[in-house]
Design an enzyme around this catalytic site. Structure first.
Site, PDB file in Angstrom:
ATOM      1  N   LYS A  54       0.997  -1.302  -0.048  1.00  0.00           N
ATOM      2  CA  LYS A  54      -0.062  -0.087   0.015  1.00  0.00           C
ATOM      3  C   LYS A  54       0.887   1.266  -0.031  1.00  0.00           C
ATOM      4  CE  LYS A  54      -3.952  -2.429   2.074  1.00  0.00           C
ATOM      5  NZ  LYS A  54      -4.475  -2.778   3.444  1.00  0.00           N
ATOM      6  N   GLN A  98      -4.700  -1.507   9.591  1.00  0.00           N
ATOM      7  CA  GLN A  98      -4.636  -2.918   8.913  1.00  0.00           C
ATOM      8  C   GLN A  98      -5.230  -3.639   9.847  1.00  0.00           C
ATOM      9  OE1 GLN A  98      -3.339  -3.267   5.749  1.00  0.00           O
ATOM     10  NE2 GLN A  98      -4.428  -5.297   6.372  1.00  0.00           N
ATOM     11  N   ASP A 121     -11.334   3.242   4.038  1.00  0.00           N
ATOM     12  CA  ASP A 121     -11.536   1.805   3.968  1.00  0.00           C
ATOM     13  C   ASP A 121     -13.188   1.834   3.945  1.00  0.00           C
ATOM     14  OD1 ASP A 121      -9.834  -0.188   3.541  1.00  0.00           O
ATOM     15  OD2 ASP A 121      -9.359  -0.347   5.651  1.00  0.00           O
TER      16      ASP A 121
END
Ligand code: NDP
Length: 297
Positions: A54, A98, A121
């Site tokens: 990422k 994460q 997200d």
């Protein structure tokens, strides 16, 4: 094989190229780059790989990547404090924590701490609510990537029968909302669904997000259907000691019947990071008040 292959890798590369141009324009107008902060807690090897890729993709798009690595022993209060600091940081447009987090940390609480307008997200309940009520928000990256591939392949999805296998918060449920918004007739199947084969066989669009290698067989697929395989499963490979990735759909069989199908790897997987960058670019424009042309990304 009769099905067309839906090349998610090529689509994602195209999206990233478009994003890089938009980022350059944003930098000129806003005087700064869009910024994505990624928080990794602990040493989970798969999470480390995701965070590294990422960060690399973020920098390659001309964006600012802020990486925060905390030890597995970090307390919930420490993680909350970091997220609050990132919420207040003007250089940060998107925040991604994460998952999974270590067992002693309440994931829901951490996600709830993220500013919904930086929640690229799309996991915060405010964004879940926005998605289900049709308001602008942030949509989870994997399902949004699937919709982009479907629109690219099929154009207007109105009236199509879509069956999603899997009802997780990160894939199955948002996928259902997105397909509903595209005017599909949506069925969400799960582990308690009866006669799953017959349910799947009705579908013009099949989205498989189960986490079971090659569970969906060729004779479950309606001839001509479009198959989106979200599954990523590591199984023993042909050579001893080697592994390979397969999806939730038995690819070779399904490709004999489907009209189009995503491969694993190279289908949905590459879309997830590209859409994360896209969501961050959208967040940067909204936060900086820089207009973004409708449909640009
Ligand atoms: P979850 O484990 O959270 O959810 C799996 C879903 O599948 C559940 O709803 C479960 O039903 C359902 N299910 C399990 N067994 C069966 C069965 N025998 N029949 C029907 N339904 C079943 O998984 P995720 O949604 O997080 O991920 C799904 C897959 O997608 C995984 O392989 C994952 O690695 C992959 N993935 C890929 C991404 C990408 O970037 N390409 C991103 C995210 C995930 P129930 O709710 O009843 O238990």
């Amino acid at each position: 094989m009769s099905a067309d292959i839906i090349d998610g890798k090529a689509f994602a590369e195209g999206l990233r190229t478009r994003l890089a141009a938009i980022v350059a324009d944003f930098r000129a107008k806003a005087g700064r780059a869009p910024g994505l902060a990624v928080v990794l807690v602990g040493e989970d090897p798969a999470s480390q790989v995701y965070v590294r890729s990422k960060g690399k993709a973020t920098r390659e798009a001309g964006m600012e990547s802020f990486e925060y690595r905390l030890p597995a022993t970090a307390t919930q209060d420490e993680i909350v404090a970091l997220v609050k600091k990132l919420n207040a940081d003007d250089a940060v447009d998107g925040i991604l924590v994460q998952l999974p987090l270590p067992a002693h940390v309440n994931e829901d609480l951490i996600i709830a701490t993220i500013d919904p307008d930086k929640d690229v997200d799309g996991f915060h309940v405010v964004n879940v609510g926005r998605l289900s009520t049709g308001l602008h928000g942030y949509v989870p990256c994997t399902p949004l990537g699937c919709i982009m591939l479907l629109r690219d392949r099929l154009g207007d999805l109105s009236g199509l029968d879509a069956v999603i296998v899997g009802r997780s918060n990160i894939v199955g449920k948002p996928m259902a909302q997105l397909l509903l918004a595209e005017n599909c007739t949506v069925t969400v199947a799960h582990s308690r669904t009866k006669n799953l084969r017959d349910v799947v066989r009705r579908a013009d669009i099949v989205v498989a997000a189960v986490g079971r290698p090659e569970m969906i067989r060729g004779d479950w697929i309606k001839p001509g259907a479009t198959v989106i395989d979200v599954g990523i499963n590591r199984v023993p490979g042909a050579e001893p000691g080697k592994t390979k990735l397969v999806g939730d759909v038995a690819f070779a069989e399904a490709a004999e019947v489907a009209g189009a199908i995503t491969p694993v790897p190279g289908g949905v997987g590459p879309m997830t990071i590209a859409v994360l960058l896209r969501n961050t670019v959208v967040a940067a424009h909204r936060r900086a008040g820089v207009p973004l042309a409708k449909g640009a990304i």
